[in-house]
Design a protein around this motif. Structure first.
Motif, short mmCIF file in Angstrom:
data_model
loop_
_atom_site.label_atom_id
_atom_site.label_comp_id
_atom_site.label_asym_id
_atom_site.label_seq_id
_atom_site.Cartn_x
_atom_site.Cartn_y
_atom_site.Cartn_z
N UNK A 63 0.84 -1.21 0.00
CA UNK A 63 0.00 0.00 0.00
C UNK A 63 0.87 1.25 0.00
N UNK A 64 1.96 1.21 0.78
CA UNK A 64 2.88 2.35 0.81
C UNK A 64 3.52 2.55 -0.56
N UNK A 65 3.94 1.44 -1.20
CA UNK A 65 4.55 1.54 -2.52
C UNK A 65 3.55 2.08 -3.55
N UNK A 66 2.29 1.67 -3.47
CA UNK A 66 1.26 2.16 -4.40
C UNK A 66 1.03 3.65 -4.21
N UNK A 86 4.16 9.98 -7.51
CA UNK A 86 5.15 10.30 -8.54
C UNK A 86 4.50 10.48 -9.90
N UNK A 87 3.43 9.72 -10.20
CA UNK A 87 2.71 9.91 -11.47
C UNK A 87 2.02 11.26 -11.49
N UNK A 128 2.90 14.13 -14.32
CA UNK A 128 1.83 14.37 -15.28
C UNK A 128 1.88 15.84 -15.74
N UNK A 129 1.85 16.08 -17.05
CA UNK A 129 1.91 17.48 -17.51
C UNK A 129 0.63 18.23 -17.13
N UNK A 130 0.79 19.47 -16.85
CA UNK A 130 -0.35 20.29 -16.47
C UNK A 130 -1.17 20.60 -17.71
#
Length: 113
Positions: free
Chosen positions: A35-38, A44-45, A49-51
């Motif tokens: 869960x922590x890794x998810x 990070x995604x 992700x571009x604005x």
């Protein structure tokens, strides 16, 4: 790099305690770690992700305008094609009479244009 070493030390502690714990405790530790890794992956995604900005455009539909024009009824109508036919001559055509000698002399004396 200190954050990476801190994470490695924490994972080593989790491994040691998982080796000493029973299987149900190991399963809960594994679920917590996943869960922590998810959460870290989702964060990070989101950061990479571009604005995107949404832009609204308004389309204006042109309105038709009714214009009334008055036509002059007395004006002559122009044909689409010009009249190219020669006019036919009705009636009889008479040849002109030959000039008299006096008229011939007079015609020679008058300058031509």
């Amino acid at each position: 790099m200190s954050a990476l070493t801190d994470v490695q030390q924490a994972l080593n502690i989790v491994r040691q305690s998982a080796d000493q714990a029973e299987w149900d405790m190991r399963l809960e530790m594994l679920q917590l770690t996943m869960a922590t890794a998810a959460d870290i992956v989702a964060l990070s995604r989101k950061l990479t992700k571009p604005k995107q900005r949404t832009q609204t455009k308004t389309n204006l539909i042109p309105q038709t305008k009714i214009v009334k024009r008055y036509v002059d009824a007395l004006a002559p109508k122009t044909d689409a094609e010009p009249n190219t036919k020669s006019k036919s001559v009705s009636g009889t055509i008479r040849p002109t009479a030959p000039l008299t000698p006096q008229q011939q002399k007079q015609a020679e004396l008058t300058p031509r244009r």
